[in-house]
Write an enzyme that holds these catalytic residues in place. Structure first.
Site, short mmCIF file in Angstrom:
data_model
loop_
_atom_site.label_atom_id
_atom_site.label_comp_id
_atom_site.label_asym_id
_atom_site.label_seq_id
_atom_site.Cartn_x
_atom_site.Cartn_y
_atom_site.Cartn_z
N GLU A 210 -27.78 31.56 -54.24
CA GLU A 210 -27.33 30.76 -54.07
C GLU A 210 -26.38 29.53 -53.98
OE1 GLU A 210 -26.77 30.76 -50.58
OE2 GLU A 210 -29.03 30.34 -49.49
N ASN B 293 -20.81 31.22 -48.10
CA ASN B 293 -21.40 29.27 -49.09
C ASN B 293 -20.70 30.16 -49.80
OD1 ASN B 293 -23.23 31.15 -49.50
ND2 ASN B 293 -24.98 29.41 -48.64
N ASP C 210 -31.58 42.40 -51.34
CA ASP C 210 -32.31 41.14 -51.27
C ASP C 210 -33.48 41.09 -49.59
OD1 ASP C 210 -30.73 41.49 -49.38
OD2 ASP C 210 -29.59 39.37 -50.10
C1 GLP Z 1 -26.56 37.42 -46.27
C2 GLP Z 1 -27.21 38.57 -47.07
C3 GLP Z 1 -26.06 38.43 -48.15
C4 GLP Z 1 -24.85 39.45 -47.40
C5 GLP Z 1 -24.24 37.82 -47.01
C6 GLP Z 1 -23.01 38.65 -46.00
O1 GLP Z 1 -27.05 36.56 -46.03
N1 GLP Z 1 -28.07 37.57 -47.84
O2 GLP Z 1 -26.49 40.45 -48.75
O3 GLP Z 1 -23.98 40.22 -47.67
O4 GLP Z 1 -24.66 36.51 -46.10
O5 GLP Z 1 -23.54 38.25 -44.05
P1 GLP Z 1 -22.64 38.83 -43.57
O6 GLP Z 1 -22.43 40.56 -43.41
O7 GLP Z 1 -23.42 38.69 -42.20
O8 GLP Z 1 -21.67 37.72 -43.19
#
Ligand code: GLP
Length: 242
Positions: free
Chosen positions: A143, A136, A67
């Site tokens: 989302e 979330n 992403d």
């Molecule tokens: C982000 C990304 C995801 C990621 C997730 C967890 O917003 N879009 O691809 O896996 O949230 O992030 P983190 O590992 O910093 O908790």
């Protein structure tokens, strides 16, 4: 789903890196899908270490990122492109044969999403997709909401996701883009193998809902229960509510 619990985030990351080594030995032309976020940083450190020691050879691998924020210039330090360059690709003695990154600076987001889906199809699909988990329940930037989108698409970020990404923007939530481009749920579910890495107590509740509750678009990660080959790697804190 198989679930493994490790004593620390670093051990969970190392176990995931060992799985990548095994997968690349089995198929040197592996097609990998890679996430950004804080969770995979120790995993990328471990991949870099294994490559430097000659235990892992990514030179024939193809990599796709999962992403990207929409509207950041390509070289912006907070883009996921910059993140992957900084934490992985720029540190490898020999990088993957091909790296595909979603272009979040595109002037034509829908066309960019279609291009990305075509590139994945041309590569023969994703063999091994590695995911983080949003607090979330999002995976990639799919989302929570009343419906999910199948393919790579443009999406509006929830306030929770913008807050979670604020550390990438010096803690300023208002600097986090409002939109992103992400692989869709079908893109994710069509990967031959999926691994989810989740660590830390703040993920414990959503980990439980991912593996052990109803499949619902309000917890996009719960759809992974429908996939035949998902491996979940947790530290003790993230597993504390299972
Ligand atoms: C982000 C990304 C995801 C990621 C997730 C967890 O917003 N879009 O691809 O896996 O949230 O992030 P983190 O590992 O910093 O908790």
């Amino acid at each position: 789903m198989t679930i493994r619990i490790y004593a620390t985030p670093r051990r969970a990351a190392a176990a995931l890196a060992r799985r990548v080594v095994a997968a690349v030995l089995e198929n040197p032309r592996l097609v990998l899908g890679l996430p950004a976020g804080r969770t995979p940083i120790p995993f990328y450190d471990e991949l870099v270490r294994l490559c430097a020691r000659g235990v892992l050879d990514l030179s024939r691998v193809t990599a796709f990122n999962l992403d990207e924020f929409l509207g950041l210039p390509a070289q912006h330090p907070s883009s996921y492109r910059s993140f992957l360059m900084r934490h992985l690709f720029a540190r490898l003695p020999v990088g993957p044969r091909r790296v595909y990154l979603i272009d979040g600076a595109t002037a034509a987001p829908d066309r960019e999403c279609a291009r990305y889906e075509r590139a994945i199809a041309r590569a023969g699909g994703i063999d091994f997709l590695i995911l983080g988990l949003g607090v979330n329940g999002h995976i990639g930037f799919n989302e929570p909401g009343p419906a999910l989108v199948a393919r790579t698409h443009r999406t509006r970020l929830t306030p929770a996701s913008r807050r979670a990404n604020a550390p990438l923007f010096r803690g300023r939530v208002r600097d986090v883009p409002q939109e992103a481009l992400t692989m869709g749920m079908a893109t994710i579910l069509r990967a031959r193998r999926v691994a989810v890495l989740a660590t830390g107590r703040e993920k414990a509740g959503i980990v439980r809902r991912m593996v052990d509750a109803a499949v619902t678009p309000w917890v996009p990660a719960s759809f992974l229960q429908l996939h035949p080959a998902v491996h979940v790697l947790l530290d003790r804190a993230a597993a504390s509510r299972l």
